[in-house]
Design an enzyme around this catalytic site. Structure first.
Site, PDB file in Angstrom:
ATOM      1  CD1 TRP A 375      -2.551   1.590   0.161  1.00 47.59           C
ATOM      2  CD2 TRP A 375      -2.341   1.793   2.359  1.00 47.59           C
ATOM      3  NE1 TRP A 375      -3.383   2.588   0.546  1.00 47.59           N
ATOM      4  CE2 TRP A 375      -3.267   2.736   1.897  1.00 47.59           C
ATOM      5  CE3 TRP A 375      -2.054   1.720   3.711  1.00 47.59           C
ATOM      6  CZ2 TRP A 375      -3.903   3.614   2.765  1.00 47.59           C
ATOM      7  CZ3 TRP A 375      -2.681   2.586   4.570  1.00 47.59           C
ATOM      8  CH2 TRP A 375      -3.597   3.527   4.087  1.00 47.59           C
TER       9      TRP A 375
ATOM     10  CB  ILE B  91      -1.614  10.048   6.272  1.00 50.61           C
ATOM     11  CG1 ILE B  91      -0.565  10.495   7.289  1.00 50.61           C
ATOM     12  CG2 ILE B  91      -2.946   9.782   6.944  1.00 50.61           C
ATOM     13  CD1 ILE B  91      -0.706  11.951   7.696  1.00 50.61           C
ATOM     14  CB  CYS B  92      -3.850   5.912   2.803  1.00 48.53           C
ATOM     15  SG  CYS B  92      -4.286   5.866   1.061  1.00 48.53           S
ATOM     16  CG  LEU B  93      -7.708  10.796   6.595  1.00 53.50           C
ATOM     17  CD1 LEU B  93      -8.454   9.665   7.294  1.00 53.50           C
ATOM     18  CD2 LEU B  93      -7.239  11.799   7.637  1.00 53.50           C
TER      19      LEU B  93
END
Lengths: 377, 159
Positions: A375, B91-93
Protein backbone atom coordinates in the site's frame (compact mmCIF):
# COMPACT_ATOMS: atom_id res chain seq x y z
CA UNK A 1 -52.72 51.67 -21.56
CA UNK A 2 -48.92 51.92 -21.55
CA UNK A 3 -46.93 48.92 -20.30
CA UNK A 4 -43.33 48.87 -19.19
CA UNK A 5 -41.63 45.70 -17.89
CA UNK A 6 -44.83 44.02 -16.83
CA UNK A 7 -46.30 47.09 -15.14
CA UNK A 8 -49.04 49.42 -16.33
CA UNK A 9 -47.87 53.00 -16.19
CA UNK A 10 -50.36 55.32 -14.49
CA UNK A 11 -52.14 58.02 -16.49
CA UNK A 12 -51.51 60.47 -13.69
CA UNK A 13 -47.73 60.45 -14.20
CA UNK A 14 -45.75 62.00 -17.02
CA UNK A 15 -43.47 59.67 -18.98
CA UNK A 16 -40.42 61.71 -18.06
CA UNK A 17 -41.16 61.20 -14.39
CA UNK A 18 -40.62 57.48 -14.83
CA UNK A 19 -36.98 58.18 -15.58
CA UNK A 20 -36.82 55.74 -18.49
CA UNK A 21 -33.54 55.19 -20.30
CA UNK A 22 -32.93 55.92 -23.95
CA UNK A 23 -34.58 53.48 -26.40
CA UNK A 24 -36.70 51.90 -23.68
CA UNK A 25 -39.32 49.56 -25.09
CA UNK A 26 -42.86 50.50 -24.07
CA UNK A 27 -46.02 48.75 -25.15
CA UNK A 28 -49.10 50.81 -25.92
CA UNK A 29 -52.28 48.76 -26.17
CA UNK A 30 -55.94 49.57 -26.34
CA UNK A 31 -57.32 48.58 -23.02
CA UNK A 32 -60.00 45.93 -23.50
CA UNK A 33 -60.61 45.09 -19.94
CA UNK A 34 -61.29 45.14 -16.87
CA UNK A 35 -63.15 47.13 -14.38
CA UNK A 36 -62.18 44.73 -11.64
CA UNK A 37 -58.74 44.58 -10.16
CA UNK A 38 -57.28 41.13 -10.62
CA UNK A 39 -56.38 39.52 -7.38
CA UNK A 40 -52.89 38.30 -7.34
CA UNK A 41 -52.71 34.58 -6.74
CA UNK A 42 -49.14 33.48 -6.95
CA UNK A 43 -48.56 29.79 -7.52
CA UNK A 44 -47.60 27.94 -4.39
CA UNK A 45 -44.04 28.64 -3.50
CA UNK A 46 -42.98 26.37 -0.69
CA UNK A 47 -39.26 26.49 -1.21
CA UNK A 48 -37.57 28.64 1.34
CA UNK A 49 -35.60 30.39 -1.29
CA UNK A 50 -33.79 33.53 -0.43
CA UNK A 51 -36.13 36.40 -1.08
CA UNK A 52 -35.15 39.50 -2.94
CA UNK A 53 -34.69 41.77 0.01
CA UNK A 54 -37.07 44.70 -0.27
CA UNK A 55 -35.24 46.88 2.21
CA UNK A 56 -32.11 46.71 0.13
CA UNK A 57 -33.88 46.62 -3.18
CA UNK A 58 -31.84 49.44 -4.61
CA UNK A 59 -28.71 47.41 -4.04
CA UNK A 60 -30.02 44.30 -5.81
CA UNK A 61 -28.22 43.87 -9.06
CA UNK A 62 -28.78 41.12 -11.55
CA UNK A 63 -25.66 40.00 -13.33
CA UNK A 64 -25.88 38.82 -16.90
CA UNK A 65 -23.61 37.80 -19.72
CA UNK A 66 -24.08 40.13 -22.67
CA UNK A 67 -22.92 38.32 -25.80
CA UNK A 68 -23.09 41.37 -28.02
CA UNK A 69 -21.94 44.09 -28.12
CA UNK A 70 -20.44 44.11 -24.60
CA UNK A 71 -19.08 40.51 -24.63
CA UNK A 72 -18.75 40.77 -20.90
CA UNK A 73 -20.44 40.17 -17.57
CA UNK A 74 -22.60 43.22 -17.00
CA UNK A 75 -25.39 44.43 -14.77
CA UNK A 76 -28.68 43.28 -16.19
CA UNK A 77 -32.25 44.45 -15.99
CA UNK A 78 -35.20 42.15 -15.66
CA UNK A 79 -38.05 42.20 -18.19
CA UNK A 80 -41.20 40.18 -18.61
CA UNK A 81 -43.26 38.84 -21.50
CA UNK A 82 -46.16 36.48 -22.09
CA UNK A 83 -45.20 32.82 -21.70
CA UNK A 84 -47.50 31.87 -24.61
CA UNK A 85 -47.13 34.52 -27.30
CA UNK A 86 -43.85 36.10 -26.07
CA UNK A 87 -45.35 39.57 -26.34
CA UNK A 88 -44.10 42.29 -24.02
CA UNK A 89 -47.61 43.71 -23.80
CA UNK A 90 -48.09 41.83 -20.59
CA UNK A 91 -48.80 42.89 -17.02
CA UNK A 92 -47.82 40.82 -14.00
CA UNK A 93 -50.04 40.24 -10.97
CA UNK A 94 -47.09 40.30 -8.59
CA UNK A 95 -43.35 40.80 -8.57
CA UNK A 96 -41.07 37.77 -8.56
CA UNK A 97 -39.86 37.15 -5.02
CA UNK A 98 -36.86 34.96 -5.60
CA UNK A 99 -34.72 33.37 -8.30
CA UNK A 100 -37.04 30.40 -8.67
CA UNK A 101 -39.86 32.76 -9.63
CA UNK A 102 -37.63 34.25 -12.28
CA UNK A 103 -35.88 31.21 -13.70
CA UNK A 104 -38.62 28.57 -13.59
CA UNK A 105 -41.58 28.89 -15.88
CA UNK A 106 -45.21 29.32 -14.78
CA UNK A 107 -44.59 30.79 -11.35
CA UNK A 108 -46.07 34.28 -11.63
CA UNK A 109 -49.48 34.98 -13.12
CA UNK A 110 -50.33 37.96 -15.26
CA UNK A 111 -52.40 39.19 -18.13
CA UNK A 112 -51.53 39.29 -21.81
CA UNK A 113 -52.94 42.29 -23.68
CA UNK A 114 -52.69 40.72 -27.13
CA UNK A 115 -56.23 39.94 -28.22
CA UNK A 116 -55.56 36.47 -29.75
CA UNK A 117 -53.79 35.32 -26.63
CA UNK A 118 -55.34 33.70 -23.56
CA UNK A 119 -57.80 36.41 -22.60
CA UNK A 120 -59.85 35.61 -19.58
CA UNK A 121 -57.72 32.71 -18.53
CA UNK A 122 -54.75 32.93 -16.23
CA UNK A 123 -51.72 34.11 -18.16
CA UNK A 124 -48.19 33.10 -17.18
CA UNK A 125 -45.27 35.42 -17.22
CA UNK A 126 -41.83 34.65 -18.54
CA UNK A 127 -38.90 36.63 -17.23
CA UNK A 128 -35.76 37.42 -19.19
CA UNK A 129 -32.85 39.80 -18.93
CA UNK A 130 -31.36 42.65 -20.89
CA UNK A 131 -27.95 44.17 -20.56
CA UNK A 132 -28.14 47.61 -18.96
CA UNK A 133 -24.77 48.75 -20.20
CA UNK A 134 -25.55 49.30 -23.85
CA UNK A 135 -28.46 51.05 -25.51
CA UNK A 136 -31.02 48.38 -26.24
CA UNK A 137 -31.24 47.03 -29.76
CA UNK A 138 -34.91 46.14 -29.38
CA UNK A 139 -37.04 43.49 -27.78
CA UNK A 140 -34.90 40.54 -28.85
CA UNK A 141 -31.73 41.95 -27.34
CA UNK A 142 -31.45 39.41 -24.52
CA UNK A 143 -28.68 38.58 -22.10
CA UNK A 144 -27.98 35.34 -20.20
CA UNK A 145 -28.91 35.46 -16.51
CA UNK A 146 -25.97 34.66 -14.24
CA UNK A 147 -28.04 33.97 -11.17
CA UNK A 148 -25.14 32.59 -9.12
CA UNK A 149 -23.21 35.86 -9.22
CA UNK A 150 -24.74 38.20 -6.65
CA UNK A 151 -24.08 41.27 -4.61
CA UNK A 152 -23.01 40.33 -1.12
CA UNK A 153 -25.97 41.91 0.67
CA UNK A 154 -25.55 39.83 3.82
CA UNK A 155 -21.78 40.34 4.15
CA UNK A 156 -21.02 36.66 3.95
CA UNK A 157 -17.36 35.71 4.05
CA UNK A 158 -15.76 33.70 1.26
CA UNK A 159 -15.23 30.08 2.26
CA UNK A 160 -11.87 30.01 0.52
CA UNK A 161 -10.07 33.27 1.35
CA UNK A 162 -12.43 34.30 4.20
CA UNK A 163 -12.65 37.88 2.92
CA UNK A 164 -15.97 39.69 2.74
CA UNK A 165 -16.21 40.99 -0.81
CA UNK A 166 -18.95 42.91 -2.56
CA UNK A 167 -19.50 40.44 -5.41
CA UNK A 168 -19.90 36.78 -4.58
CA UNK A 169 -20.60 33.44 -6.21
CA UNK A 170 -23.39 31.43 -4.57
CA UNK A 171 -23.09 27.72 -5.37
CA UNK A 172 -26.31 25.82 -6.18
CA UNK A 173 -26.04 23.45 -3.19
CA UNK A 174 -28.58 23.15 -0.37
CA UNK A 175 -26.42 25.24 1.95
CA UNK A 176 -25.82 27.93 -0.66
CA UNK A 177 -22.06 28.07 -0.03
CA UNK A 178 -20.37 31.30 -1.00
CA UNK A 179 -16.98 32.25 -2.39
CA UNK A 180 -15.92 35.64 -3.63
CA UNK A 181 -15.78 35.98 -7.40
CA UNK A 182 -11.95 35.94 -7.39
CA UNK A 183 -11.90 32.63 -5.54
CA UNK A 184 -14.51 31.19 -7.89
CA UNK A 185 -12.12 31.94 -10.76
CA UNK A 186 -9.18 30.52 -8.82
CA UNK A 187 -11.17 27.36 -8.07
CA UNK A 188 -12.24 26.96 -11.69
CA UNK A 189 -8.72 27.50 -13.05
CA UNK A 190 -7.17 25.01 -10.63
CA UNK A 191 -9.77 22.38 -11.55
CA UNK A 192 -9.34 23.19 -15.23
CA UNK A 193 -5.56 22.72 -15.09
CA UNK A 194 -6.05 19.34 -13.42
CA UNK A 195 -8.80 18.46 -15.89
CA UNK A 196 -11.14 17.78 -13.04
CA UNK A 197 -14.25 19.42 -14.41
CA UNK A 198 -17.26 17.14 -14.60
CA UNK A 199 -18.87 16.39 -17.91
CA UNK A 200 -22.61 16.18 -17.32
CA UNK A 201 -24.84 15.17 -20.20
CA UNK A 202 -27.46 17.77 -19.36
CA UNK A 203 -25.45 20.60 -17.86
CA UNK A 204 -22.25 20.37 -19.88
CA UNK A 205 -18.67 20.77 -18.64
CA UNK A 206 -19.01 22.09 -15.13
CA UNK A 207 -18.06 22.09 -11.45
CA UNK A 208 -19.72 21.26 -8.14
CA UNK A 209 -19.63 23.35 -4.95
CA UNK A 210 -16.03 23.48 -3.65
CA UNK A 211 -17.25 22.41 -0.22
CA UNK A 212 -18.03 19.01 -1.72
CA UNK A 213 -21.83 19.17 -1.52
CA UNK A 214 -23.89 16.57 -3.43
CA UNK A 215 -26.03 17.67 -6.42
CA UNK A 216 -24.38 21.04 -6.65
CA UNK A 217 -23.27 21.30 -10.29
CA UNK A 218 -23.24 24.81 -11.71
CA UNK A 219 -26.03 24.72 -14.26
CA UNK A 220 -25.26 27.71 -16.45
CA UNK A 221 -21.87 27.37 -18.19
CA UNK A 222 -21.87 31.11 -19.01
CA UNK A 223 -20.79 31.65 -15.40
CA UNK A 224 -17.33 30.54 -16.51
CA UNK A 225 -17.20 33.72 -18.58
CA UNK A 226 -16.00 35.25 -15.32
CA UNK A 227 -12.62 33.65 -16.12
CA UNK A 228 -10.02 35.51 -18.13
CA UNK A 229 -10.26 35.24 -21.91
CA UNK A 230 -7.39 32.73 -22.09
CA UNK A 231 -8.81 30.54 -19.37
CA UNK A 232 -12.25 30.60 -20.91
CA UNK A 233 -10.74 29.46 -24.21
CA UNK A 234 -9.01 26.67 -22.31
CA UNK A 235 -12.37 25.77 -20.78
CA UNK A 236 -14.02 25.65 -24.20
CA UNK A 237 -11.23 23.55 -25.67
CA UNK A 238 -11.24 21.03 -22.82
CA UNK A 239 -15.02 20.84 -22.88
CA UNK A 240 -14.97 20.06 -26.58
CA UNK A 241 -12.19 17.49 -26.21
CA UNK A 242 -14.02 15.81 -23.35
CA UNK A 243 -17.21 15.71 -25.41
CA UNK A 244 -15.38 14.14 -28.36
CA UNK A 245 -13.63 11.54 -26.17
CA UNK A 246 -16.83 10.72 -24.24
CA UNK A 247 -18.56 10.03 -27.52
CA UNK A 248 -15.95 7.59 -28.74
CA UNK A 249 -14.05 10.15 -30.81
CA UNK A 250 -10.32 10.77 -31.05
CA UNK A 251 -8.09 13.83 -31.03
CA UNK A 252 -5.76 14.27 -34.00
CA UNK A 253 -2.24 13.33 -32.78
CA UNK A 254 -0.41 15.74 -35.09
CA UNK A 255 1.49 18.47 -33.20
CA UNK A 256 -0.36 21.81 -33.28
CA UNK A 257 -3.54 20.17 -34.56
CA UNK A 258 -5.40 18.16 -31.91
CA UNK A 259 -8.71 18.55 -33.75
CA UNK A 260 -11.54 16.45 -32.34
CA UNK A 261 -12.87 13.82 -34.71
CA UNK A 262 -15.93 11.67 -34.15
CA UNK A 263 -15.10 8.34 -35.76
CA UNK A 264 -17.01 5.30 -36.96
CA UNK A 265 -15.88 1.70 -36.55
CA UNK A 266 -13.14 1.99 -39.17
CA UNK A 267 -9.58 2.23 -37.76
CA UNK A 268 -8.45 4.60 -40.50
CA UNK A 269 -9.12 8.18 -39.42
CA UNK A 270 -8.64 11.27 -41.54
CA UNK A 271 -8.41 14.66 -39.86
CA UNK A 272 -11.02 16.16 -42.15
CA UNK A 273 -11.50 19.71 -40.97
CA UNK A 274 -8.05 19.99 -39.46
CA UNK A 275 -4.62 19.16 -40.83
CA UNK A 276 -5.62 16.28 -43.11
CA UNK A 277 -3.40 13.74 -41.34
CA UNK A 278 -4.44 10.12 -41.82
CA UNK A 279 -3.86 7.95 -38.78
CA UNK A 280 -4.73 4.72 -37.01
CA UNK A 281 -7.49 5.04 -34.39
CA UNK A 282 -5.87 2.43 -32.15
CA UNK A 283 -2.23 3.49 -31.92
CA UNK A 284 -2.60 7.13 -33.09
CA UNK A 285 0.38 6.66 -35.42
CA UNK A 286 0.25 7.23 -39.17
CA UNK A 287 -2.25 4.87 -40.78
CA UNK A 288 -0.94 1.37 -41.52
CA UNK A 289 -2.32 -1.93 -42.75
CA UNK A 290 -2.24 -4.79 -40.25
CA UNK A 291 -1.59 -4.86 -36.52
CA UNK A 292 -0.24 -1.85 -34.61
CA UNK A 293 3.43 -2.06 -33.66
CA UNK A 294 4.66 -1.41 -30.17
CA UNK A 295 6.12 2.10 -29.88
CA UNK A 296 9.77 1.13 -29.42
CA UNK A 297 9.83 -0.98 -32.60
CA UNK A 298 8.43 1.86 -34.63
CA UNK A 299 11.16 4.12 -33.35
CA UNK A 300 13.88 1.68 -34.43
CA UNK A 301 12.40 1.34 -37.89
CA UNK A 302 12.18 5.11 -38.24
CA UNK A 303 15.81 5.61 -37.31
CA UNK A 304 17.29 2.73 -39.28
CA UNK A 305 15.46 3.55 -42.49
CA UNK A 306 18.52 5.53 -43.60
CA UNK A 307 21.82 6.09 -41.95
CA UNK A 308 22.54 9.15 -39.86
CA UNK A 309 24.67 9.64 -36.77
CA UNK A 310 22.42 8.45 -33.89
CA UNK A 311 24.10 10.90 -31.54
CA UNK A 312 23.20 13.88 -33.70
CA UNK A 313 19.72 12.55 -34.14
CA UNK A 314 19.21 12.27 -30.39
CA UNK A 315 20.26 15.89 -29.92
CA UNK A 316 17.98 17.22 -32.60
CA UNK A 317 14.52 16.23 -31.54
CA UNK A 318 11.74 18.74 -31.27
CA UNK A 319 10.21 18.69 -27.80
CA UNK A 320 11.88 15.38 -27.07
CA UNK A 321 12.72 16.45 -23.53
CA UNK A 322 9.04 16.88 -22.64
CA UNK A 323 8.15 13.52 -24.10
CA UNK A 324 10.95 11.85 -22.16
CA UNK A 325 9.92 13.68 -19.00
CA UNK A 326 6.31 12.59 -19.43
CA UNK A 327 7.36 9.07 -20.19
CA UNK A 328 9.61 8.63 -17.16
CA UNK A 329 7.48 10.50 -14.66
CA UNK A 330 4.04 9.15 -15.53
CA UNK A 331 2.20 5.90 -15.90
CA UNK A 332 -0.97 5.52 -17.96
CA UNK A 333 -4.27 4.91 -16.19
CA UNK A 334 -4.91 1.22 -16.92
CA UNK A 335 -8.44 2.04 -18.06
CA UNK A 336 -8.35 5.26 -20.08
CA UNK A 337 -4.55 5.56 -20.57
CA UNK A 338 -4.36 9.13 -19.31
CA UNK A 339 -0.74 9.82 -18.41
CA UNK A 340 -0.73 10.10 -14.62
CA UNK A 341 1.90 11.54 -12.33
CA UNK A 342 2.25 10.39 -8.73
CA UNK A 343 3.60 13.18 -6.55
CA UNK A 344 3.63 11.55 -3.16
CA UNK A 345 1.35 9.62 -0.83
CA UNK A 346 0.44 6.00 -1.19
CA UNK A 347 0.15 3.66 -4.19
CA UNK A 348 -3.63 3.97 -4.40
CA UNK A 349 -4.35 6.08 -7.50
CA UNK A 350 -7.72 7.40 -8.59
CA UNK A 351 -7.76 8.53 -12.22
CA UNK A 352 -8.69 12.20 -12.36
CA UNK A 353 -10.32 11.69 -15.72
CA UNK A 354 -12.25 8.37 -15.57
CA UNK A 355 -12.19 7.91 -11.75
CA UNK A 356 -10.84 4.36 -12.09
CA UNK A 357 -9.06 3.24 -8.88
CA UNK A 358 -5.72 1.66 -9.69
CA UNK A 359 -2.41 0.57 -8.18
CA UNK A 360 0.73 2.50 -9.09
CA UNK A 361 2.87 -0.64 -8.77
CA UNK A 362 0.66 -3.29 -10.40
CA UNK A 363 -0.82 -0.88 -13.00
CA UNK A 364 -4.09 -2.76 -12.67
CA UNK A 365 -7.25 -2.18 -10.65
CA UNK A 366 -6.67 -1.42 -6.94
CA UNK A 367 -7.40 -4.48 -4.83
CA UNK A 368 -7.27 -5.52 -1.18
CA UNK A 369 -4.19 -7.49 -2.15
CA UNK A 370 -2.47 -4.21 -3.15
CA UNK A 371 -3.64 -2.69 0.14
CA UNK A 372 -2.19 -5.56 2.09
CA UNK A 373 1.17 -6.05 0.44
CA UNK A 374 2.38 -2.75 -0.99
CA UNK A 375 0.00 0.00 0.00
CA UNK A 376 2.75 2.44 0.87
CA UNK A 377 5.87 1.11 -0.83
CA UNK B 1 2.32 31.09 -3.60
CA UNK B 2 -0.80 32.87 -4.71
CA UNK B 3 -2.58 35.35 -2.46
CA UNK B 4 -5.64 33.25 -1.75
CA UNK B 5 -3.61 30.33 -0.38
CA UNK B 6 -1.35 32.58 1.70
CA UNK B 7 -4.18 34.62 3.10
CA UNK B 8 -6.21 31.57 3.92
CA UNK B 9 -3.29 29.85 5.68
CA UNK B 10 -2.61 32.99 7.71
CA UNK B 11 -6.18 32.99 8.95
CA UNK B 12 -6.14 29.29 9.68
CA UNK B 13 -2.90 29.71 11.54
CA UNK B 14 -4.63 32.22 13.80
CA UNK B 15 -7.64 29.93 14.12
CA UNK B 16 -5.44 27.14 15.47
CA UNK B 17 -3.65 29.51 17.85
CA UNK B 18 -6.95 30.67 19.29
CA UNK B 19 -8.49 27.22 19.43
CA UNK B 20 -9.37 25.42 22.65
CA UNK B 21 -7.39 22.45 21.42
CA UNK B 22 -4.21 24.51 21.51
CA UNK B 23 -5.04 25.63 25.03
CA UNK B 24 -5.34 21.97 25.97
CA UNK B 25 -2.00 21.24 24.23
CA UNK B 26 -3.74 18.85 21.92
CA UNK B 27 -2.85 20.39 18.53
CA UNK B 28 -0.42 23.03 17.35
CA UNK B 29 1.03 24.48 14.14
CA UNK B 30 4.30 26.30 13.53
CA UNK B 31 5.72 28.06 10.52
CA UNK B 32 8.75 26.63 8.76
CA UNK B 33 10.65 29.56 7.28
CA UNK B 34 9.01 32.80 6.21
CA UNK B 35 6.60 31.55 3.63
CA UNK B 36 3.31 29.94 4.41
CA UNK B 37 3.94 27.04 2.02
CA UNK B 38 5.39 24.77 4.64
CA UNK B 39 4.23 24.26 8.18
CA UNK B 40 4.95 21.96 11.05
CA UNK B 41 2.02 20.39 12.87
CA UNK B 42 1.88 18.75 16.24
CA UNK B 43 -0.70 16.33 17.61
CA UNK B 44 -0.84 15.00 21.13
CA UNK B 45 -1.51 11.27 21.30
CA UNK B 46 -5.16 10.87 22.32
CA UNK B 47 -5.82 9.65 25.88
CA UNK B 48 -6.60 5.98 26.47
CA UNK B 49 -4.66 4.93 23.37
CA UNK B 50 -1.13 3.55 23.00
CA UNK B 51 -0.19 7.01 21.71
CA UNK B 52 -1.06 8.80 24.96
CA UNK B 53 1.76 10.98 26.25
CA UNK B 54 3.44 11.22 22.86
CA UNK B 55 3.77 14.31 20.68
CA UNK B 56 3.65 13.57 16.97
CA UNK B 57 5.18 15.96 14.47
CA UNK B 58 3.69 16.42 11.03
CA UNK B 59 5.09 17.86 7.85
CA UNK B 60 2.44 20.02 6.16
CA UNK B 61 2.98 21.30 2.63
CA UNK B 62 0.48 23.76 1.25
CA UNK B 63 -0.08 23.55 -2.50
CA UNK B 64 -0.39 26.60 -4.75
CA UNK B 65 -4.06 25.78 -5.29
CA UNK B 66 -4.97 25.62 -1.60
CA UNK B 67 -7.79 25.48 -0.39
CA UNK B 68 -9.15 23.90 -3.56
CA UNK B 69 -6.67 21.06 -3.15
CA UNK B 70 -5.70 19.39 0.13
CA UNK B 71 -2.46 20.06 2.00
CA UNK B 72 0.15 17.31 1.78
CA UNK B 73 0.56 15.87 5.25
CA UNK B 74 3.04 13.27 6.50
CA UNK B 75 4.04 12.03 9.94
CA UNK B 76 7.62 13.06 10.71
CA UNK B 77 7.51 11.20 14.00
CA UNK B 78 7.59 7.45 13.52
CA UNK B 79 4.29 5.88 14.48
CA UNK B 80 2.91 2.33 14.68
CA UNK B 81 -0.60 2.59 13.28
CA UNK B 82 -2.58 0.53 10.72
CA UNK B 83 -3.41 3.57 8.56
CA UNK B 84 -0.02 5.23 8.57
CA UNK B 85 3.14 3.93 6.96
CA UNK B 86 5.61 2.82 9.61
CA UNK B 87 8.42 3.53 7.13
CA UNK B 88 7.60 6.83 5.42
CA UNK B 89 4.87 8.36 7.60
CA UNK B 90 2.53 8.58 4.59
CA UNK B 91 -1.12 8.80 5.50
CA UNK B 92 -3.89 7.32 3.39
CA UNK B 93 -6.85 9.31 4.63
CA UNK B 94 -9.76 10.16 2.33
CA UNK B 95 -10.02 13.81 3.37
CA UNK B 96 -6.39 14.32 2.34
CA UNK B 97 -7.29 13.01 -1.12
CA UNK B 98 -10.53 12.92 -3.05
CA UNK B 99 -12.78 13.71 -0.08
CA UNK B 100 -11.06 17.03 0.58
CA UNK B 101 -13.36 20.06 0.47
CA UNK B 102 -12.44 23.72 0.36
CA UNK B 103 -14.28 24.36 3.62
CA UNK B 104 -11.86 22.16 5.60
CA UNK B 105 -8.96 23.72 7.46
CA UNK B 106 -5.63 22.85 9.06
CA UNK B 107 -7.47 22.57 12.35
CA UNK B 108 -9.99 20.05 10.99
CA UNK B 109 -7.16 18.08 9.36
CA UNK B 110 -5.21 17.85 12.64
CA UNK B 111 -8.35 16.89 14.55
CA UNK B 112 -9.21 14.23 11.95
CA UNK B 113 -5.74 12.77 12.27
CA UNK B 114 -6.11 12.74 16.02
CA UNK B 115 -9.42 10.92 15.61
CA UNK B 116 -7.76 8.44 13.25
CA UNK B 117 -5.15 7.74 15.92
CA UNK B 118 -7.92 7.06 18.42
CA UNK B 119 -9.89 4.85 16.03
CA UNK B 120 -7.91 3.00 13.40
CA UNK B 121 -9.65 1.58 10.36
CA UNK B 122 -8.02 -1.82 9.95
CA UNK B 123 -10.61 -2.97 7.42
CA UNK B 124 -9.78 -0.15 5.10
CA UNK B 125 -6.46 0.80 3.52
CA UNK B 126 -3.71 -0.31 5.81
CA UNK B 127 -0.02 -0.95 6.38
CA UNK B 128 0.03 -4.72 5.92
CA UNK B 129 2.21 -5.74 8.84
CA UNK B 130 0.73 -3.30 11.33
CA UNK B 131 -2.86 -4.01 10.31
CA UNK B 132 -2.43 -7.76 10.54
CA UNK B 133 -1.01 -7.37 14.02
CA UNK B 134 -3.76 -4.92 15.00
CA UNK B 135 -6.43 -7.44 14.07
CA UNK B 136 -4.84 -10.69 15.12
CA UNK B 137 -2.76 -9.78 18.14
CA UNK B 138 -4.26 -6.58 19.61
CA UNK B 139 -2.23 -6.85 22.83
CA UNK B 140 1.07 -7.08 20.99
CA UNK B 141 -0.07 -4.25 18.72
CA UNK B 142 -0.82 -2.02 21.70
CA UNK B 143 2.56 -2.83 23.23
CA UNK B 144 4.45 -2.10 20.02
CA UNK B 145 2.55 1.14 19.41
CA UNK B 146 3.14 2.26 22.97
CA UNK B 147 6.82 1.33 22.73
CA UNK B 148 7.18 3.35 19.53
CA UNK B 149 5.40 6.24 21.24
CA UNK B 150 7.91 6.18 24.09
CA UNK B 151 10.93 5.83 21.85
CA UNK B 152 10.00 8.24 19.05
CA UNK B 153 7.29 10.54 20.36
CA UNK B 154 7.99 10.80 24.04
CA UNK B 155 9.87 13.25 26.16
CA UNK B 156 8.51 16.40 24.56
CA UNK B 157 6.66 18.47 27.10
CA UNK B 158 4.05 20.91 25.88
CA UNK B 159 4.77 24.36 27.19
Amino acid sequence: MIIFAGKELQDSELLEEYNLAEQTVLHAVKSRRRSFKRKSHVSTCIEEDEEFDDTKRAAVNFYVYCTSPCANITVGKIRVRCFICKSGAFTVDSDPKNWNDVLKSKRITGHCEISQCTDGEVGWSEFYFKCSEHVTKGENDEAVALNLIRNNLHDIQCLACTDVRSKVFVYPCDDGHVTCLECFCEYAVSRLRERRFIFDNNLGYTLPCPAGCPNSLINQPYHFKALSKDHFEMYERFATEEYVLKNGGVLCPQPNCGAGILVDICDKVTCINGCGYVFCKKCLQGYHIGECLPKEEQLIIDITSYSVDPKLVSQSKWDDASKVKIKVSTKPCPKCRTATERDGGCMHMVCTRCLFPWCWLCQTEWTRECMGSHWFS
Amino acid sequence: MNNIATQRIKREFKEVIKSEELAKCSIKVDLVGDSYTELKGEIAGPPDTPYEGGIFLLEIKVPETYPFNPPKVRFMTKIWHPNISSVTGAICLDILKDQWAAAMTLRTVLLSLQALMAAAEPDDPQDAVVAKQYKEYPEIFAKTASHWTNVYAGGIICS
